[in-house]
Each structure stands twice: as structure tokens, then as C-alpha cells.
Design an enzyme around this catalytic site. Structure first.
Site, mmCIF file in Angstrom:
data_model
loop_
_atom_site.group_PDB
_atom_site.id
_atom_site.type_symbol
_atom_site.label_atom_id
_atom_site.label_comp_id
_atom_site.label_asym_id
_atom_site.label_seq_id
_atom_site.Cartn_x
_atom_site.Cartn_y
_atom_site.Cartn_z
ATOM 1 C CG HIS A 227 -3.629 -5.187 3.002
ATOM 2 N ND1 HIS A 227 -3.110 -4.393 2.008
ATOM 3 C CD2 HIS A 227 -3.974 -6.350 2.391
ATOM 4 C CE1 HIS A 227 -3.129 -5.045 0.864
ATOM 5 N NE2 HIS A 227 -3.655 -6.244 1.067
ATOM 6 C CG ASP B 120 -1.659 -1.350 1.330
ATOM 7 O OD1 ASP B 120 -2.525 -1.594 0.482
ATOM 8 O OD2 ASP B 120 -1.334 -2.147 2.227
HETATM 9 P P1 NAX Z 1 -2.180 -18.225 -4.460
HETATM 10 O O1 NAX Z 1 -3.568 -18.751 -4.368
HETATM 11 O O2 NAX Z 1 -1.498 -18.187 -5.786
HETATM 12 O O3 NAX Z 1 -1.230 -19.071 -3.467
HETATM 13 C C1 NAX Z 1 -1.573 -19.334 -2.164
HETATM 14 C C2 NAX Z 1 -0.892 -20.621 -1.780
HETATM 15 O O4 NAX Z 1 -1.085 -20.810 -0.389
HETATM 16 C C3 NAX Z 1 -1.471 -21.857 -2.493
HETATM 17 O O5 NAX Z 1 -0.423 -22.568 -3.134
HETATM 18 C C4 NAX Z 1 -2.094 -22.663 -1.354
HETATM 19 O O6 NAX Z 1 -1.987 -24.071 -1.551
HETATM 20 C C5 NAX Z 1 -1.249 -22.187 -0.166
HETATM 21 N N1 NAX Z 1 -1.849 -22.418 1.138
HETATM 22 C C6 NAX Z 1 -3.162 -22.349 1.497
HETATM 23 N N2 NAX Z 1 -3.308 -22.681 2.786
HETATM 24 C C7 NAX Z 1 -2.077 -22.961 3.268
HETATM 25 C C8 NAX Z 1 -1.586 -23.375 4.530
HETATM 26 N N3 NAX Z 1 -2.418 -23.623 5.529
HETATM 27 N N4 NAX Z 1 -0.257 -23.570 4.676
HETATM 28 C C9 NAX Z 1 0.575 -23.372 3.644
HETATM 29 N N5 NAX Z 1 0.178 -22.974 2.416
HETATM 30 C C10 NAX Z 1 -1.132 -22.771 2.230
HETATM 31 O O7 NAX Z 1 -2.206 -16.780 -3.775
HETATM 32 P P2 NAX Z 1 -1.151 -15.586 -3.876
HETATM 33 O O8 NAX Z 1 -1.465 -14.765 -5.071
HETATM 34 O O9 NAX Z 1 0.222 -16.110 -3.717
HETATM 35 O O10 NAX Z 1 -1.604 -14.718 -2.596
HETATM 36 C C11 NAX Z 1 -1.409 -15.209 -1.291
HETATM 37 C C12 NAX Z 1 -2.108 -14.327 -0.268
HETATM 38 O O11 NAX Z 1 -1.605 -13.003 -0.306
HETATM 39 C C13 NAX Z 1 -3.614 -14.182 -0.468
HETATM 40 O O12 NAX Z 1 -4.258 -14.299 0.796
HETATM 41 C C14 NAX Z 1 -3.763 -12.759 -0.983
HETATM 42 O O13 NAX Z 1 -5.041 -12.232 -0.702
HETATM 43 C C15 NAX Z 1 -2.671 -12.072 -0.220
HETATM 44 N N6 NAX Z 1 -2.226 -10.760 -0.706
HETATM 45 C C16 NAX Z 1 -1.792 -9.862 0.223
HETATM 46 C C17 NAX Z 1 -1.283 -8.631 -0.123
HETATM 47 C C18 NAX Z 1 -0.795 -7.677 0.915
HETATM 48 O O14 NAX Z 1 -0.362 -6.583 0.548
HETATM 49 N N7 NAX Z 1 -0.837 -7.989 2.221
HETATM 50 C C19 NAX Z 1 -1.267 -8.196 -1.558
HETATM 51 C C20 NAX Z 1 -1.329 -9.327 -2.511
HETATM 52 C C21 NAX Z 1 -2.265 -10.455 -2.128
HETATM 53 O O15 NAX Z 1 -3.580 -10.063 -2.423
#
Ligand code: NAX
Length: 327
Positions: free
Chosen positions: A192, A164
Site C-alpha cells: 500500500h 487501492d
Molecule cells: P488521524 O491522525 O486523524 O487519527 C489517528 C488516531 O490514532 C489519533 O487519534 C491518534 O491519537 C491515534 N493513535 C496514535 N497512536 C495510537 C496508539 N498507539 N493506539 C491507539 N490510537 C493511537 O489519522 P487518520 O486519518 O484516522 O488515519 C489513520 C491511519 O490510516 C494513518 O496511519 C494513515 O496514514 C492511514 N491510512 C491508511 C489507508 C489505507 O488504505 N491503508 C488510507 C488512509 C490513511 O492514509
């Protein structure tokens, strides 16, 4: 890390290792962008069982990248194994919001991930552990993880709001037709989420106060930064990944090596600026000596107070919604 001797590798855990953000993040960590160009890194990749094979593929590619600093990779679906001896952790993996899912359900589902991960960090991580939560809802997930990590000081748990912050810098630099590096004293307060408050009140360009018209600030800048994630999804067709990874690199690098002036981080509130003590909220911070410190002594206007309060009210409601996980 700064407190480790240079020859000892820093152990870094990344969750959600087969996901989009990790696919950028892991390469930046392994290349030395976070802990220093002379600090060896050992990676632990945590995934759910269904995605460990994909994470093995990521580990194979990391190996194929022949990073001189990368001295080991573990792929696991066990949090106890992944956090064993960890000096730093990026909690990226989270449950995405499914169709028709209420916010309370999303919070509860993620609580079931971040509670056990916090517990495993408390039981197995190194005493200097630093955690940044990226997975959404990041602030409240960090709160839950911190609560379950026995004997780890709450300030070791932070949430990512550097994306952000970087979005705010980028928008302002475009408006002023200047370089991002000319800007300082920008901060993003609160959650966020779309309620966040990207604040230009104290912003400076090349050391002089920034002067922008109020209507651009309130009607264009603030909503654009706050809703940038949705704009990226609309244009790119998928959510921010490389920019999120880059912000996570900035966040952890500054925490370990120190920041160059103000940086936004979501850290545990000490009650400053009317933010309830204990909430994990975005603040203007300065990182030094391995700590994020909230910038103190700022005089806030009524406008700033109202904006901050609106976002803090949302954080408070999130905390109430997961009350049974914090009991
Ligand atoms: P993806 O869906 O590409 O990858 C997430 C991965 O996490 C998947 O491979 C899934 O199998 C794994 N996963 C789920 N539960 C798990 C657990 N209990 N232990 C270990 N791994 C687990 O998502 P991606 O684009 O990489 O985004 C990840 C997260 O970041 C999401 O929650 C998203 O909303 C968040 N974000 C946060 C941002 C921030 O600024 N704080 C910005 C970007 C993003 O939106």
C-alpha cells in the site's frame, strides 16, 4: 460474525478511535454494514491517553445515534482491555510521518505500537479474531503485529488494500463509462504505497475482457491509482478518511460474509506468484468461509512480474528495516 450465534454480540476493537477514519468507520460498524443487519455489536475504542477524552466524545455521539444493534461501548488507553474477547479488530491508529522523519524511523516508531498491540491480541482476543491494519505503513505494521501475537495464525492478520482496489475500480469505470458494479477481476498487488501495481490484465466489464489502450494503462491509470492518496490531500486539504473507512468496511464485511468475486486484500503470502512467503502483500483474493484465499493459477506476463517484483522489493526492504522487531 457468521460463526457466532445471532443473539451473541460481536466484539469489535477500533484503534485510533478519535481520529478521522474512525469518525466514519465506527458509524458504519454500528449500523450493521460489516457484520450483518441482525448482529449486535459491542465496540471497544482504543486511544492514546491524550486522546481518550476525545474518544469519549465520539462514544457519546455514537450513543446519540441510537443504533439498535449497538449494545455497548468501552473507551480505554489499555490494549489489554481493548482487545479482551475481541472477534474483530481495525488497527487504524498509527504514528504519522513527522517532518524530516526517515522511512526507517517511521517503521520503527510504528513497530513500537503494533508489536505491543499484536501481543495484546495474542493474549486477550477471542480465538476467531480477524485483524485488518489500516494505519501506515499498513503491510509492515500487520507483519509486526502478527509476529507478536502468539498462537494466532498469521492469516488472521491482514492489511487494507481495498481502498487501492476501489480507487482502481472507480478510475476504470470512469474510463469505460460504465458502473463500478459491471467490473470484475481487478486486483492490486504488493504494498500500500506508490510502488503498488493496480492490474487490469484480467479485468472484465459485464463479463467480457476490458480493452484499454496501453499508454492510458501504464502512463495514466497505474500512477493515478498509486498516487491517489496524495491527489486527495492536494484537492481536499486532508487525507482520505471516509473512503478509507468505507474500504475497511468492505474488507471486513467480505472476510466475514464472503466476497462477490475478486477483491484485493493484503494477506500473508504463501509464496504464490514469487511473493516471498510470510510477507503481507496485496493479491487478488476471494473471501469465503471466513477466509481470504489468494486466487491461484493465474498466468503472469513479464510486465506483471516486473511490476509485482518492484513492490515486493519494497516490502522486503521494510521487513529488513524492522528486523530487530521480528527477531
Ligand atoms: P488521524 O491522525 O486523524 O487519527 C489517528 C488516531 O490514532 C489519533 O487519534 C491518534 O491519537 C491515534 N493513535 C496514535 N497512536 C495510537 C496508539 N498507539 N493506539 C491507539 N490510537 C493511537 O489519522 P487518520 O486519518 O484516522 O488515519 C489513520 C491511519 O490510516 C494513518 O496511519 C494513515 O496514514 C492511514 N491510512 C491508511 C489507508 C489505507 O488504505 N491503508 C488510507 C488512509 C490513511 O492514509
Amino acid at each position: 460474525m457468521s460463526e457466532s450465534s445471532q443473539s451473541r454480540p460481536v466484539k469489535v476493537t477500533v484503534t485510533g478511535a478519535a481520529g478521522n477514519i474512525a469518525y466514519s468507520l465506527l458509524w458504519r460498524i454500528a449500523s450493521g454494514d460489516v457484520f450483518g443487519k441482525d448482529v449486535p455489536v459491542e465496540l471497544a475504542l482504543l486511544e492514546i491517553p491524550a486522546a481518550t477524552r476525545a474518544a469519549e466524545g465520539v462514544a457519546m455521539e455514537l450513543g446519540d445515534s441510537a443504533f439498535p444493534l449497538l449494545c455497548g461501548i468501552t473507551v480505554t488507553d489499555s490494549a489489554d482491555t481493548a482487545f479482551d474477547g475481541a472477534n474483530a479488530a481495525f488497527l487504524v491508529g498509527a504514528k504519522p510521518r513527522g517532518k524530516g522523519m526517515e522511512r526507517a524511523d517511521l517503521l520503527a516508531e510504528n513497530g513500537r505500537i503494533f508489536g505491543p498491540q499484536g501481543k495484546a491480541i495474542g493474549e486477550h482476543a477471542a480465538s476467531d479474531i480477524k485483524v485488518v491494519v489500516v494505519g501506515n505503513p499498513a503491510n509492515t505494521n500487520a507483519l509486526i503485529a502478527a509476529h507478536h501475537a502468539q498462537d494466532v495464525p498469521a492469516e488472521r492478520f491482514t492489511a487494507l488494500m481495498r481502498l487501492d482496489h476501489n480507487r482502481a475500480l472507480s478510475q476504470l469505470a470512469q474510463k469505460l463509462d460504465c458502473q463500478v458494479g459491471d467490473l470484475s477481476r481487478v486486483a492490486v498487488w504488493g504494498n500500500h504505497s506508490a510502488t503498488q501495481f493496480p492490474d487490469l490484465t484480467f479485468a472484465e466489464v459485464a463479463g467480457s475482457p476490458v480493452d484499454v489502450d496501453q499508454s492510458w494503462y501504464t502512463d495514466e491509470f497505474i500512477p493515478r491509482v498509486a498516487k491517489r492518496g496524495a491527489e486527495i490531500i492536494d484537492v481536499r486539504g486532508s487525507s482520505s478518511a471516509a473512503s478509507a473507512a468505507s474500504a475497511a468496511v468492505d474488507h471486513m464485511r467480505d472476510w466475514v460474509q464472503g466476497s462477490d468475486g475478486w477483491a484485493t486484500a493484503a494477506v500473508v503470502s504463501d509464496g504464490s506468484y514469487g511473493v516471498d512467503e510470510g510477507l503481507i502483500a496485496g493479491f487478488p483474493t476471494i473471501a469465503r468461509d471466513g477466509r481470504y484465499e489468494i486466487v491461484q493459477g493465474l498466468e503472469l506476463s513479464d510486465f506483471q512480474r516486473q511490476r509485482i517484483e518492484a513492490s515486493v522489493a519494497e516490502l522486503r526492504a521494510e521487513r529488513e528495516a524492522v528486523g530487530d522487531l521480528l527477531g
